[in-house]
Design a protein around this motif. Structure first.
Motif, PDB file in Angstrom:
ATOM      1  N   VAL A 129      26.515   4.736 -21.098  1.00  0.00           N
ATOM      2  CA  VAL A 129      27.564   5.755 -21.126  1.00  0.00           C
ATOM      3  C   VAL A 129      27.947   5.992 -22.586  1.00  0.00           C
ATOM      4  O   VAL A 129      28.273   5.058 -23.308  1.00  0.00           O
ATOM      5  N   ILE A 130      27.878   7.246 -23.019  1.00  0.00           N
ATOM      6  CA  ILE A 130      28.167   7.592 -24.411  1.00  0.00           C
ATOM      7  C   ILE A 130      29.668   7.658 -24.653  1.00  0.00           C
ATOM      8  O   ILE A 130      30.159   7.257 -25.695  1.00  0.00           O
ATOM      9  N   ASP A 131      30.409   8.189 -23.672  1.00  0.00           N
ATOM     10  CA  ASP A 131      31.849   8.381 -23.819  1.00  0.00           C
ATOM     11  C   ASP A 131      32.511   8.097 -22.471  1.00  0.00           C
ATOM     12  O   ASP A 131      32.113   8.674 -21.466  1.00  0.00           O
ATOM     13  N   ASP A 176      35.277   9.067 -21.280  1.00  0.00           N
ATOM     14  CA  ASP A 176      36.060  10.205 -20.782  1.00  0.00           C
ATOM     15  C   ASP A 176      35.362  10.795 -19.557  1.00  0.00           C
ATOM     16  O   ASP A 176      34.184  11.153 -19.625  1.00  0.00           O
ATOM     17  N   ASN A 182      35.393  13.604 -18.340  1.00  0.00           N
ATOM     18  CA  ASN A 182      34.962  14.994 -18.538  1.00  0.00           C
ATOM     19  C   ASN A 182      33.749  15.106 -19.453  1.00  0.00           C
ATOM     20  O   ASN A 182      33.277  16.205 -19.723  1.00  0.00           O
ATOM     21  N   HIS A 183      33.247  13.984 -19.924  1.00  0.00           N
ATOM     22  CA  HIS A 183      32.058  13.964 -20.795  1.00  0.00           C
ATOM     23  C   HIS A 183      30.849  13.619 -19.936  1.00  0.00           C
ATOM     24  O   HIS A 183      30.932  12.760 -19.056  1.00  0.00           O
ATOM     25  N   PRO A 184      29.691  14.293 -20.132  1.00  0.00           N
ATOM     26  CA  PRO A 184      28.503  13.984 -19.319  1.00  0.00           C
ATOM     27  C   PRO A 184      28.171  12.487 -19.327  1.00  0.00           C
ATOM     28  O   PRO A 184      28.260  11.831 -20.352  1.00  0.00           O
ATOM     29  N   LYS A 185      27.811  11.975 -18.148  1.00  0.00           N
ATOM     30  CA  LYS A 185      27.491  10.555 -17.987  1.00  0.00           C
ATOM     31  C   LYS A 185      26.002  10.278 -17.942  1.00  0.00           C
ATOM     32  O   LYS A 185      25.578   9.136 -18.061  1.00  0.00           O
ATOM     33  N   GLY A 212      22.622  17.789 -17.522  1.00  0.00           N
ATOM     34  CA  GLY A 212      23.610  16.720 -17.611  1.00  0.00           C
ATOM     35  C   GLY A 212      24.540  16.745 -16.410  1.00  0.00           C
ATOM     36  O   GLY A 212      24.720  17.779 -15.785  1.00  0.00           O
ATOM     37  N   ILE A 265      28.447  15.169 -14.801  1.00  0.00           N
ATOM     38  CA  ILE A 265      29.738  14.561 -15.086  1.00  0.00           C
ATOM     39  C   ILE A 265      30.220  13.881 -13.807  1.00  0.00           C
ATOM     40  O   ILE A 265      30.143  14.454 -12.719  1.00  0.00           O
ATOM     41  N   ASP A 311      32.892  10.192 -12.362  1.00  0.00           N
ATOM     42  CA  ASP A 311      33.698   9.042 -12.753  1.00  0.00           C
ATOM     43  C   ASP A 311      32.978   7.766 -12.325  1.00  0.00           C
ATOM     44  O   ASP A 311      31.877   7.815 -11.780  1.00  0.00           O
TER      45      ASP A 311
END
Length: 50
Positions: free
Chosen positions: A5-7, A9, A11-14, A29, A31, A33
């Motif tokens: 996971v890059i970020d 958040d 709302n950021h692509p996973k 990409g 998104i 949770d």
């Protein structure tokens, strides 16, 4: 495509997935949770490496 996971958040692509549209493969990409559950009809593709 499996990757860390890059970020964190939501709302950021996973991650990424392949989509076949009229015979053309597209890398897209997604998104989600931490509670997302893949559907039974989802397919995973693996390519071996060295």
């Amino acid at each position: 495509m499996a990757s860390p996971v890059i970020d964190p958040d939501p709302n950021h692509p996973k991650g990424f997935y392949l989509r076949n549209i009229d015979g053309q493969l597209w890398l897209r990409g997604y998104i989600c949770d931490d509670e997302y559950v893949f559907h039974p009809e989802d397919r995973f593709t693996f390519i071996g490496g060295k």
